[in-house]
Design a protein around this motif. Structure first.
Motif, mmCIF file in Angstrom:
data_model
loop_
_atom_site.group_PDB
_atom_site.id
_atom_site.type_symbol
_atom_site.label_atom_id
_atom_site.label_comp_id
_atom_site.label_asym_id
_atom_site.label_seq_id
_atom_site.Cartn_x
_atom_site.Cartn_y
_atom_site.Cartn_z
ATOM 1 N N CYS A 109 -41.013 -5.980 35.465
ATOM 2 C CA CYS A 109 -40.341 -5.587 34.228
ATOM 3 C C CYS A 109 -40.859 -4.263 33.655
ATOM 4 N N GLU A 141 -39.278 -1.475 35.509
ATOM 5 C CA GLU A 141 -37.853 -1.365 35.184
ATOM 6 C C GLU A 141 -37.658 -0.640 33.851
ATOM 7 N N HIS A 188 -33.667 -10.048 32.516
ATOM 8 C CA HIS A 188 -34.118 -9.689 33.857
ATOM 9 C C HIS A 188 -34.308 -10.956 34.703
ATOM 10 N N ARG A 201 -30.930 -12.521 35.485
ATOM 11 C CA ARG A 201 -30.273 -11.705 36.511
ATOM 12 C C ARG A 201 -30.822 -12.033 37.897
ATOM 13 N N ASN A 202 -32.140 -12.070 38.024
ATOM 14 C CA ASN A 202 -32.758 -12.335 39.323
ATOM 15 C C ASN A 202 -32.465 -13.743 39.821
ATOM 16 N N LYS A 219 -29.965 -6.427 30.200
ATOM 17 C CA LYS A 219 -31.329 -6.002 30.535
ATOM 18 C C LYS A 219 -31.471 -4.493 30.340
ATOM 19 N N THR A 220 -30.524 -3.755 30.881
ATOM 20 C CA THR A 220 -30.586 -2.298 30.799
ATOM 21 C C THR A 220 -30.483 -1.829 29.346
ATOM 22 N N GLN A 247 -33.751 -2.591 27.549
ATOM 23 C CA GLN A 247 -34.844 -1.736 27.996
ATOM 24 C C GLN A 247 -34.662 -0.289 27.561
#
Length: 167
Positions: A4, A7, A48, A51-52, A106-107, A110
């Motif tokens: 993370c 990222e 995150h 998503r994973n 997530k994006t 972040q």
């Protein structure tokens, strides 16, 4: 969780909002730590993780099911490589749209300085302000990348596992 922080740094270095703010990765890291604190490096960690989990669960379960049910037992290493290449390509395409709402969230989390909303609140806000399709922005390039990456990683994984005698 261990990736993370990387990222966050990648998103910050690539975001238009921060253009010119950071000289390099180390400068980005020290600036984020100094101005926003260490917790910022874990912004978006829940999205995150979702998503994973969604991508990897769909990708691997689907790849193994496809190989087992759609292909005859391979007789050669090349047949095995080809079956895994096809499965990885298809499942990279299939699994990507499922993960995209969490990838977008997530994006956004972040990229945002001092983001305070959670994963699902951010998702709802994006859908409300930009429309539901905004949660799938970037799906085509992501699916292209994941199908190619999935094909190579899955086929090479089995190839090297077989070379090492691992089932």
């Amino acid at each position: 969780m261990s990736v993370c922080p990387f990222e966050v740094l990648k998103v910050r270095l690539q975001s238009k909002e921060y253009m010119g703010k950071y000289k390099n990765t180390l400068h980005c890291l020290t600036t984020v730590l100094r101005e926003e604190g260490a917790a910022t490096l874990y912004s978006g960690v829940v999205a995150h993780s979702w998503r994973n989990c969604i991508f990897n669960g769909t990708f691997f379960a689907g790849s193994f099911a496809m190989r087992e049910h759609l292909f005859a037992r391979p007789k050669t290493a090349m047949e095995s490589f080809g079956a895994d290449f096809v499965c990885g390509t298809v499942m990279g395409l299939v699994a990507t749209p499922a993960k995209m709402p969490f990838m977008v969230v997530k994006t956004r989390l972040q990229a945002a300085s001092g983001a305070k909303l959670g994963t699902f609140e951010t998702m709802a806000l994006i859908a409300k302000n930009e429309g539901v399709p905004a949660l799938w922005k970037g799906t085509v390039p992501a699916a292209t990348r994941m199908s190619l990456g999935g094909a190579v990683s899955l086929s090479c994984f089995r190839l090297f596992s077989n070379m090492l005698g691992v089932e």
